[in-house]
Scaffold this motif. Structure first.
Motif, PDB file in Angstrom:
ATOM      1  N   LEU A  26       0.811  -1.398  -0.111  1.00 52.24           N
ATOM      2  CA  LEU A  26      -0.082   0.507   0.028  1.00 52.24           C
ATOM      3  C   LEU A  26       0.918   1.141   0.027  1.00 52.24           C
ATOM      4  N   PHE A  27       0.356   2.277  -0.956  1.00 51.34           N
ATOM      5  CA  PHE A  27       1.725   3.550  -1.198  1.00 51.34           C
ATOM      6  C   PHE A  27       1.094   4.385  -0.500  1.00 51.34           C
ATOM      7  N   LEU A  28       1.192   5.458   0.904  1.00 49.73           N
ATOM      8  CA  LEU A  28       0.116   6.181   1.023  1.00 49.73           C
ATOM      9  C   LEU A  28       0.541   7.191   0.918  1.00 49.73           C
ATOM     10  N   GLN A  29      -1.068   8.249   0.473  1.00 50.69           N
ATOM     11  CA  GLN A  29      -0.388   9.473   0.015  1.00 50.69           C
ATOM     12  C   GLN A  29      -0.059  10.224   0.845  1.00 50.69           C
ATOM     13  N   GLY A  30       1.394  11.408   1.160  1.00 47.94           N
ATOM     14  CA  GLY A  30       1.532  12.409   2.099  1.00 47.94           C
ATOM     15  C   GLY A  30       2.774  12.059   2.270  1.00 47.94           C
ATOM     16  N   CYS A  31       4.223  13.077   2.493  1.00 49.32           N
ATOM     17  CA  CYS A  31       5.057  12.617   3.354  1.00 49.32           C
ATOM     18  C   CYS A  31       5.579  14.175   4.045  1.00 49.32           C
ATOM     19  N   ASN A  32       6.725  13.798   5.176  1.00 46.89           N
ATOM     20  CA  ASN A  32       6.769  14.721   5.716  1.00 46.89           C
ATOM     21  C   ASN A  32       8.258  15.397   5.131  1.00 46.89           C
ATOM     22  N   PHE A  33       8.719  14.365   4.325  1.00 49.90           N
ATOM     23  CA  PHE A  33      10.269  15.598   3.677  1.00 49.90           C
ATOM     24  C   PHE A  33       9.551  16.137   1.951  1.00 49.90           C
ATOM     25  N   ALA A  34      11.021  16.784   2.174  1.00 52.11           N
ATOM     26  CA  ALA A  34      10.352  16.906   0.240  1.00 52.11           C
ATOM     27  C   ALA A  34      11.400  16.699  -0.708  1.00 52.11           C
ATOM     28  N   CYS A  35      11.671  16.119  -0.688  1.00 52.98           N
ATOM     29  CA  CYS A  35      12.991  15.500  -1.264  1.00 52.98           C
ATOM     30  C   CYS A  35      12.958  16.007  -2.743  1.00 52.98           C
ATOM     31  N   PRO A  36      14.276  16.534  -3.569  1.00 47.89           N
ATOM     32  CA  PRO A  36      13.751  17.375  -5.118  1.00 47.89           C
ATOM     33  C   PRO A  36      13.914  15.578  -5.687  1.00 47.89           C
ATOM     34  N   SER A  37      15.347  14.875  -5.071  1.00 46.66           N
ATOM     35  CA  SER A  37      14.557  13.464  -5.547  1.00 46.66           C
ATOM     36  C   SER A  37      13.482  12.536  -5.776  1.00 46.66           C
ATOM     37  N   CYS A  38      13.218  13.089  -4.968  1.00 46.78           N
ATOM     38  CA  CYS A  38      12.093  11.756  -4.937  1.00 46.78           C
ATOM     39  C   CYS A  38      11.292  11.404  -6.377  1.00 46.78           C
ATOM     40  N   HIS A  39      11.311  10.067  -6.256  1.00 52.27           N
ATOM     41  CA  HIS A  39      10.768   9.624  -7.857  1.00 52.27           C
ATOM     42  C   HIS A  39       9.797   9.193  -8.120  1.00 52.27           C
ATOM     43  N   ASN A  40       9.111   9.429  -6.253  1.00 56.55           N
ATOM     44  CA  ASN A  40       6.986   9.564  -6.933  1.00 56.55           C
ATOM     45  C   ASN A  40       6.897  10.815  -6.616  1.00 56.55           C
ATOM     46  N   PRO A  41       6.933  12.420  -6.435  1.00 60.27           N
ATOM     47  CA  PRO A  41       7.075  13.189  -6.399  1.00 60.27           C
ATOM     48  C   PRO A  41       5.245  13.054  -6.477  1.00 60.27           C
ATOM     49  N   HIS A  42       4.799  12.826  -6.710  1.00 59.69           N
ATOM     50  CA  HIS A  42       2.754  12.954  -6.356  1.00 59.69           C
ATOM     51  C   HIS A  42       2.472  12.319  -5.595  1.00 59.69           C
ATOM     52  N   THR A  43       2.996  12.248  -4.719  1.00 62.06           N
ATOM     53  CA  THR A  43       2.724  11.094  -3.133  1.00 62.06           C
ATOM     54  C   THR A  43       3.333  11.912  -2.207  1.00 62.06           C
ATOM     55  N   ILE A  44       4.037  13.311  -2.151  1.00 63.39           N
ATOM     56  CA  ILE A  44       4.313  14.207  -1.015  1.00 63.39           C
ATOM     57  C   ILE A  44       3.433  14.665  -0.172  1.00 63.39           C
ATOM     58  N   ASN A  45       1.980  15.374  -1.244  1.00 59.26           N
ATOM     59  CA  ASN A  45       1.150  16.330  -0.322  1.00 59.26           C
ATOM     60  C   ASN A  45       0.509  16.207  -1.102  1.00 59.26           C
ATOM     61  N   LEU A  46      -0.836  16.217   0.066  1.00 58.85           N
ATOM     62  CA  LEU A  46      -2.704  15.946  -0.358  1.00 58.85           C
ATOM     63  C   LEU A  46      -3.291  17.019  -0.616  1.00 58.85           C
ATOM     64  N   CYS A  47      -4.173  16.682  -1.314  1.00 65.78           N
ATOM     65  CA  CYS A  47      -4.911  17.663  -2.371  1.00 65.78           C
ATOM     66  C   CYS A  47      -5.811  18.645  -1.784  1.00 65.78           C
ATOM     67  N   ASN A  48      -5.617  19.817  -2.444  1.00 63.72           N
ATOM     68  CA  ASN A  48      -5.984  20.795  -1.632  1.00 63.72           C
ATOM     69  C   ASN A  48      -7.506  21.430  -2.527  1.00 63.72           C
ATOM     70  N   HIS A  49      -8.131  20.575  -3.482  1.00 61.30           N
ATOM     71  CA  HIS A  49      -9.204  20.800  -4.369  1.00 61.30           C
ATOM     72  C   HIS A  49      -9.066  22.025  -5.503  1.00 61.30           C
ATOM     73  N   CYS A  50      -7.574  22.657  -5.274  1.00 59.33           N
ATOM     74  CA  CYS A  50      -7.519  23.451  -6.350  1.00 59.33           C
ATOM     75  C   CYS A  50      -8.247  23.733  -7.756  1.00 59.33           C
ATOM     76  N   GLY A  51      -8.684  22.190  -8.368  1.00 66.16           N
ATOM     77  CA  GLY A  51      -9.506  22.066  -9.385  1.00 66.16           C
ATOM     78  C   GLY A  51      -8.357  22.018 -10.977  1.00 66.16           C
TER      79      GLY A  51
END
Ligand code: SF4
Ligand code: SF4
Length: 288
Positions: A26-51
């Motif tokens: 299970l890949f859970l959404q959200g991370c407390n690091f912000a690594c520029p090297s992340c290969h799954n950057p879309h998993t870092i934050n939770l959607c704020n529904h900006c649209g």
């Protein structure tokens, strides 16, 4: 019935690279690091529904309903255009899973599984769910032989580890850097908790493997490698150390300009660590 819910970015029904044996991940959404090297950057934050991602969807799978972005998986082509345009590294395709939902999935695939792994993002940002899920697996007569593993960046305080370790069989822990300032540059956070977590997990007999990402000109210098060697040697020369190699796959932003780590350099570093006494150094099988 257990009411704990997880925000899940992806489920892999079978994986042989996320812990021992064949595992449901299970890949859970959200991370407390912000690594520029992340290969799954879309998993870092939770959607704020900006649209912003809604008009980019070619199949109409994304709609805005009462201020919330909804995703219709039945017509999603998995083109990932929504992930490319998201300004905050979030994912509109997440799914809420209850513990019972995951148990049903695990039961269906049980004959082929050795265990379950929670990864991310940073899995431990949803610690209550992990505890509820692992507790339920351990209590289930038909599932209790499955092992429960966590893939973590280690930024979890000691007391929180204590709450989850009784139902956890093993942890794969990343150390991004030993120099504190370098760790801040690479993750946005200091590494004190990470190093303390590695020691705590080792003492508890739950540190399945340490992982270290080699990034040319950043984490492959003599001083970093010396500290890596000394850290592992102090714990146990037999501890599994997995060397990962920085590549551009999935990476967004400035880190796309960083050089990638070459196989020959990884093998040279691995040989050097082994020659100095580390006995269980693992290198990547693919470089993409
Ligand atoms: S996924 Fe990103 S772009 Fe889409 S609605 Fe959420 S925050 Fe906005
Ligand atoms: S991946 Fe995103 S943009 Fe592509 S079809 Fe699915 S929801 Fe739409």
């Amino acid at each position: 019935m257990n009411l704990a819910l997880a925000t899940v970015s992806k489920v892999l029904k079978f994986s042989c690279v996320d812990g021992p044996g064949n595992r449901l991940v299970l890949f859970l959404q959200g991370c407390n690091f912000a690594c520029p090297s992340c290969h799954n950057p879309h998993t870092i934050n939770l959607c704020n529904h900006c649209g912003d991602c809604v008009p980019t969807c070619p199949t109409g799978a994304l709609t805005m309903v009462e201020g919330k972005v909804l995703h219709d998986a039945s017509i999603c082509s998995q083109c990932d255009k929504c992930l490319d345009v998201c300004p905050i590294n979030a994912n509109p395709k997440v799914t809420q899973y209850s513990v019972d939902d995951v148990l049903a999935l695990v039961r269906k695939n049980k004959p082929f599984l050795n265990g379950i792994t929670v990864s991310g993002g940073e899995a431990t940002t949803q610690l209550k769910f992990i505890i509820a899920l692992f507790t339920a697996i351990k209590a289930d007569k038909t599932l209790h032989d499955l092992t429960c593993f966590i893939d973590s960046n280690g930024h979890l305080p000691e007391a929180a580890w204590k709450s989850v370790l009784p139902v956890t069989d093993g942890v794969m822990l990343d150390i991004k850097a030993f120099d504190r300032a370098l760790h801040v540059k690479l993750t946005g956070r200091s590494n004190e908790r990470v190093l303390a977590s590695a020691r705590q997990l080792f003492e508890a007999g739950k540190l399945h493997e340490l992982r270290y990402l080699l990034i040319p000109e950043r984490t492959d210098g003599q001083q970093e490698l010396k500290q890596l060697f000394e850290f592992v040697r102090e714990l146990d020369v037999d501890l599994k150390l997995r060397l990962n190699a920085f590549q551009h796959h999935g990476v967004k932003g400035g880190a796309l300009k960083w050089p990638t780590m070459k196989k020959a350099d990884v093998e040279r570093i691995a040989q050097d660590l082994k020659a100095r006494g580390l006995k269980n150094v693992v290198t990547p099988s693919v470089y993409i």
